[in-house]
Design a protein around this motif. Structure first.
Motif, short mmCIF file in Angstrom:
data_model
loop_
_atom_site.label_atom_id
_atom_site.label_comp_id
_atom_site.label_asym_id
_atom_site.label_seq_id
_atom_site.Cartn_x
_atom_site.Cartn_y
_atom_site.Cartn_z
N TYR A 141 -13.60 22.60 -93.06
CA TYR A 141 -13.00 23.88 -93.43
C TYR A 141 -12.12 23.71 -94.66
N ILE A 142 -11.99 24.79 -95.42
CA ILE A 142 -11.21 24.78 -96.66
C ILE A 142 -10.18 25.91 -96.61
N LEU A 143 -8.95 25.58 -96.96
CA LEU A 143 -7.92 26.59 -97.19
C LEU A 143 -7.85 26.84 -98.69
N MET A 144 -8.07 28.07 -99.11
CA MET A 144 -7.83 28.45 -100.50
C MET A 144 -6.43 29.05 -100.59
N ALA A 145 -5.60 28.43 -101.41
CA ALA A 145 -4.21 28.85 -101.56
C ALA A 145 -3.83 28.78 -103.03
N GLU A 146 -2.59 29.17 -103.35
CA GLU A 146 -2.17 29.30 -104.74
C GLU A 146 -0.85 28.58 -104.98
N PRO A 147 -0.53 28.30 -106.25
CA PRO A 147 0.70 27.55 -106.54
C PRO A 147 1.97 28.24 -106.08
N ASP A 148 1.96 29.58 -105.95
CA ASP A 148 3.17 30.27 -105.51
C ASP A 148 3.17 30.49 -104.00
N HIS A 149 2.56 29.57 -103.28
CA HIS A 149 2.60 29.54 -101.82
C HIS A 149 3.46 28.37 -101.37
N ILE A 150 4.32 28.62 -100.40
CA ILE A 150 5.15 27.58 -99.80
C ILE A 150 4.87 27.57 -98.30
N PHE A 151 4.50 26.41 -97.78
CA PHE A 151 4.26 26.29 -96.34
C PHE A 151 5.60 26.22 -95.62
N VAL A 152 5.81 27.14 -94.68
CA VAL A 152 7.09 27.19 -93.97
C VAL A 152 6.94 26.87 -92.48
N ASN A 153 5.72 26.79 -92.02
CA ASN A 153 5.43 26.35 -90.66
C ASN A 153 4.12 25.56 -90.70
N PRO A 154 3.94 24.62 -89.77
CA PRO A 154 2.68 23.87 -89.77
C PRO A 154 1.50 24.81 -89.58
N LEU A 155 0.46 24.61 -90.39
CA LEU A 155 -0.66 25.55 -90.43
C LEU A 155 -1.85 25.01 -89.63
N PRO A 156 -2.20 25.69 -88.53
CA PRO A 156 -3.41 25.30 -87.80
C PRO A 156 -4.64 25.91 -88.47
N ASN A 157 -5.80 25.53 -87.99
CA ASN A 157 -7.03 26.15 -88.48
C ASN A 157 -7.17 27.52 -87.83
N PRO A 181 -10.25 43.98 -96.41
CA PRO A 181 -9.17 44.24 -97.38
C PRO A 181 -8.42 42.95 -97.75
N ILE A 182 -9.11 42.06 -98.44
CA ILE A 182 -8.60 40.71 -98.67
C ILE A 182 -8.87 40.27 -100.10
N GLY A 183 -8.28 39.13 -100.46
CA GLY A 183 -8.69 38.37 -101.63
C GLY A 183 -9.17 37.02 -101.14
N ASN A 184 -9.32 36.08 -102.06
CA ASN A 184 -9.79 34.76 -101.63
C ASN A 184 -8.66 33.87 -101.15
N SER A 185 -7.42 34.35 -101.26
CA SER A 185 -6.29 33.49 -100.94
C SER A 185 -5.16 34.31 -100.32
N PRO A 186 -4.60 33.86 -99.20
CA PRO A 186 -5.03 32.69 -98.45
C PRO A 186 -6.22 32.99 -97.56
N VAL A 187 -7.14 32.05 -97.54
CA VAL A 187 -8.33 32.14 -96.69
C VAL A 187 -8.63 30.74 -96.16
N ILE A 188 -8.95 30.66 -94.88
CA ILE A 188 -9.49 29.42 -94.31
C ILE A 188 -10.93 29.71 -93.93
N ILE A 189 -11.84 28.92 -94.48
CA ILE A 189 -13.26 29.22 -94.36
C ILE A 189 -14.07 27.93 -94.24
N LYS A 190 -15.16 28.00 -93.50
CA LYS A 190 -16.04 26.85 -93.38
C LYS A 190 -16.64 26.53 -94.75
#
Length: 277
Positions: free
Chosen positions: A73-89, A129-138
């Motif tokens: 799986y792939i997480l698509m994210a951006e430079p102006d994202h900050i992880f504030v909690n552990p991210l599960p799939n 109603p989405i963009g590509n980020s954030p997205v978790i996808i196979k």
């Protein structure tokens, strides 16, 4: 972003794997040794018409072709994202997870959407109603969607009516339409991300997206649209990183904004050569 990825990656509850920064300038930069990166080519000169985000789907097409990606799986994210909690799939099998954006409105733009999502494909409400980020996808699904995402986005940019209607979120619509064309529906997770100053608390959400300026007077009152006595806005730092030890917001400012500034301060305090790169 990378600092907080490293900090959250191995926290219990996290399913995060490796990290790759996709750099679509065509040239390496001074962060190559610090952040795992791959350089890909930009679109041919002039094709993006000054809309640099149009390079993103083409960058993903190249990365998926070139890179050896161990994770399923792939997480698509951006430079102006900050992880504030552990991210599960957050994805489930072939169903990706995405954050729903209030301003992506396929049903309200049906006339335009039908240029790219014909009636025989079904109702335009099939377009999330989405963009590509954030997205978790196979990974295998993204490999199918990415070329379509690129081609649809280029067609949209080439159409004056679509370009005018969608503006800076055109490429987001491109991803949403491409997914629908492949019959892919996303699990919509409002807890995927929060966006200060509108979202007031972090809670159990996973990512802070600092896209909006945060302007307040010294009473802690939001003055959005007017430069505040206290402010944090990424656009104030286009020529370089923000300084270390940013001043904290005044009392009364929402917890989400305080958490954002503290996260930036912690990262800048712990990243060597912060002020020189």
């Amino acid at each position: 972003m990378y600092y907080w990825y490293k900090k959250m990656k191995d926290v219990p509850g996290s399913d995060m794997g490796g990290f790759t920064r996709i750099l679509h300038s065509g040239n390496p930069d001074n962060l190559m040794e610090e952040i795992p990166s791959i350089v890909v080519d930009p679109l041919p000169e002039g094709l993006d018409r000054g809309y640099i985000v149009l390079n993103r789907p083409w960058a993903f097409v190249q990365w998926l072709e070139k890179a050896t990606i161990e994770e399923e799986y792939i997480l698509m994210a951006e430079p102006d994202h900050i992880f504030v909690n552990p991210l599960p799939n957050l994805a489930h099998g072939d169903h990706p997870a995405a954050f729903p954006f209030f301003y992506i409105k396929p049903a309200e733009n049906e006339k335009i959407m039908r240029k790219y999502y014909p009636e025989e494909m079904g109702p335009v409400t099939n377009v999330d109603p989405i963009g590509n980020s954030p997205v978790i996808i196979k990974k295998s699904i993204l490999e199918k969607i990415a070329p379509t995402w690129m081609n649809v986005s280029l067609r949209m940019k080439d159409d004056p009516e679509t370009d005018k209607a969608f503006g800076w979120v055109l490429e987001m619509y491109g991803y949403a339409v491409a997914s629908a064309l492949h019959g892919v529906r996303h699990i919509l997770r409002k807890d995927f991300m929060l966006q200060p100053p509108w979202d007031l608390e972090v809670g159990n959400k996973f990512i802070i997206h600092y896209t909006y300026g945060c302007d307040y007077n010294m009473k802690g009152e939001l003055t959005y649209g007017k430069i505040g006595e206290w402010r944090f806005d990424k656009r104030s730092h286009l020529r370089g990183p923000p300084p270390r030890n940013l001043s904290l917001p005044p009392p009364g400012v929402p917890e989400s904004v305080v958490r954002l500034v503290k996260a930036v301060n912690e990262a800048s305090a712990n990243i060597p050569n912060w002020d020189t790169q």
